[in-house]
Design an enzyme around this catalytic site. Structure first.
Site, PDB file in Angstrom:
ATOM      1  N   THR A  43       4.885  49.477  -5.205  1.00 26.62           N
ATOM      2  CA  THR A  43       3.605  50.187  -5.199  1.00 26.62           C
ATOM      3  C   THR A  43       2.802  49.838  -3.950  1.00 26.62           C
ATOM      4  OG1 THR A  43       3.580  50.088  -7.616  1.00 26.62           O
ATOM      5  CG2 THR A  43       1.510  50.633  -6.513  1.00 26.62           C
ATOM      6  N   THR A  44       2.727  48.539  -3.628  1.00 24.57           N
ATOM      7  CA  THR A  44       1.976  48.091  -2.462  1.00 24.57           C
ATOM      8  C   THR A  44       2.614  48.572  -1.173  1.00 24.57           C
ATOM      9  OG1 THR A  44       1.412  46.137  -3.765  1.00 24.57           O
ATOM     10  CG2 THR A  44       0.885  46.059  -1.430  1.00 24.57           C
ATOM     11  N   TYR A 106       4.522  59.961 -14.462  1.00 24.49           N
ATOM     12  CA  TYR A 106       4.178  61.378 -14.610  1.00 24.49           C
ATOM     13  C   TYR A 106       4.908  62.049 -15.768  1.00 24.49           C
ATOM     14  CZ  TYR A 106       2.787  66.146 -13.584  1.00 24.49           C
ATOM     15  OH  TYR A 106       2.253  67.408 -13.691  1.00 24.49           O
ATOM     16  N   TYR A 132      10.032  47.113 -14.278  1.00 23.30           N
ATOM     17  CA  TYR A 132       8.654  47.039 -13.779  1.00 23.30           C
ATOM     18  C   TYR A 132       7.778  47.839 -14.730  1.00 23.30           C
ATOM     19  CZ  TYR A 132       4.753  47.639 -10.421  1.00 23.30           C
ATOM     20  OH  TYR A 132       3.526  47.670  -9.792  1.00 23.30           O
ATOM     21  N   ARG A 137      -0.509  52.658 -14.157  1.00 23.24           N
ATOM     22  CA  ARG A 137      -0.091  53.637 -13.154  1.00 23.24           C
ATOM     23  C   ARG A 137       0.877  54.678 -13.714  1.00 23.24           C
ATOM     24  NH1 ARG A 137      -1.185  52.747  -7.783  1.00 23.24           N
ATOM     25  NH2 ARG A 137      -2.168  50.753  -7.281  1.00 23.24           N
ATOM     26  N   LYS A 162       9.013  42.544 -14.163  1.00 19.75           N
ATOM     27  CA  LYS A 162       7.697  42.376 -13.556  1.00 19.75           C
ATOM     28  C   LYS A 162       6.725  43.036 -14.519  1.00 19.75           C
ATOM     29  CE  LYS A 162       4.666  43.869  -9.793  1.00 19.75           C
ATOM     30  NZ  LYS A 162       4.519  44.696  -8.566  1.00 19.75           N
ATOM     31  N   ILE A 204       5.200  38.621  -8.584  1.00 18.02           N
ATOM     32  CA  ILE A 204       5.352  39.602  -7.512  1.00 18.02           C
ATOM     33  C   ILE A 204       3.935  40.006  -7.144  1.00 18.02           C
ATOM     34  CG2 ILE A 204       6.224  41.872  -6.869  1.00 18.02           C
ATOM     35  CD1 ILE A 204       8.606  41.397  -8.672  1.00 18.02           C
TER      36      ILE A 204
END
Length: 293
Positions: A43-44, A106, A132, A137, A162, A204
């Site tokens: 994501t980052t 989504y 993850y 999100r 994560k 993380i």
């Protein structure tokens, strides 16, 4: 399998393109300052704005530059199961240690859909999978029972999680349902300390982009059961953890890095915009509090 401070790396941009030279310098700096693993294209890393070709190149650079010094957990997530498998195939070929696979976003799959998605990946790739879970999100939550079912079904393929759900009770829930060998990593910097106390093996981290040495020292204090030092370091880092999300991520992280290193810019890709003035002030204050500027 994984432990310590593992930065979810930003992807440096320059004039709209991936800045490969800056990325290599960032990787070296991270390893030299104690990071125990690297996560490209999370994501980052703005993976959702990278083309597949860019995505694969970023993973390739990370593996090349790390050169076996630390493991690389390549971001492989997608809301398209077939595209996630494509990423995993490339990451495996490039030499990544594992693939970080986010819950499909989504689409909002059911728990049965999540089981089918991750089972398909595990059955069609021999790259170890780090689940993850970040429902803030993705909307979809990988529930505890789903994690236990998947890991029990594929113990040699699905090796870690994560968890960015913010629910610390999940660490114990996963431990009760699975072998102690299952690796649990925090996905929330501000919860790193209690997550570790509950049985986690590291984080993380977004903040580790900017403060790798402090984050590494923090984990070492936790691992040594030095609670006094861990609390002291946690207090130094805490404002930074929140400042990293004072605007749409990773804009604050990139701004912070541009303050720490002149060779990094704060350039992001739409729909992310540069950090606001309020976010910049929060970052500036946090950097000063942590003694990083």
């Amino acid at each position: 399998m994984f432990s310590g401070s593992i930065p979810a790396l930003v992807t440096p941009f320059k004039d709209g393109k991936v800045d490969e030279d800056a990325y290599r310098r960032l990787i070296d700096w991270q390893i030299e300052n104690g990071s125990k693993g690297l996560v490209p294209c999370g994501t980052t890393g703005e993976a959702s704005t990278l083309s597949n070709a860019e995505h694969h190149r970023v993973v390739e650079i990370c593996v090349e530059q790390a050169a076996g010094r630390v493991p690389v957990i390549a971001g492989c997530g997608s809301n398209d199961t077939r595209n996630a498998l494509l990423h995993m195939g490339f990451a495996r070929k490039a030499g990544a240690a594992a693939g970080l696979c986010v819950a499909p976003y989504y689409n909002r799959p059911s728990q049965a859909g999540l089981i089918a998605h991750f089972s398909f990946l595990a059955e069609n790739s021999d790259l170890p999978i780090v689940l993850y879970n970040v429902p803030s999100r993705t909307v979809t939550d990988i529930e505890d029972e789903t994690v236990v079912e998947l890991v029990s079904k594929f113990p040699d393929r699905i090796v870690a999680i994560k968890d960015a759900s913010g629910d610390l009770s999940r660490v114990a829930d996963h431990r009760m349902g699975l072998s102690s060998d299952f690796c649990q990593l925090s996905g929330n910097d501000e919860l790193w300390l209690p997550h570790s106390a509950a049985g986690g093996s590291g984080c993380i981290s977004v903040s580790a982009n900017v403060a790798p040495a402090l984050c590494a020292e923090f984990h070492e204090a936790i691992a040594a059961n030095d609670l006094v030092k861990a609390r002291e370091l946690n207090d130094r880092l805490f404002p930074l953890h929140y400042a990293m999300f004072s605007d749409a991520s990773p804009a604050p992280a990139k701004y912070a890095l541009s303050r720490v290193h002149a060779w990094l810019t704060d350039e992001v890709r739409l729909p992310i915009c540069a950090a606001s003035e309020a976010a910049r002030k929060a970052v500036d204050d946090a950097l000063e509090h942590a003694g990083l500027v």
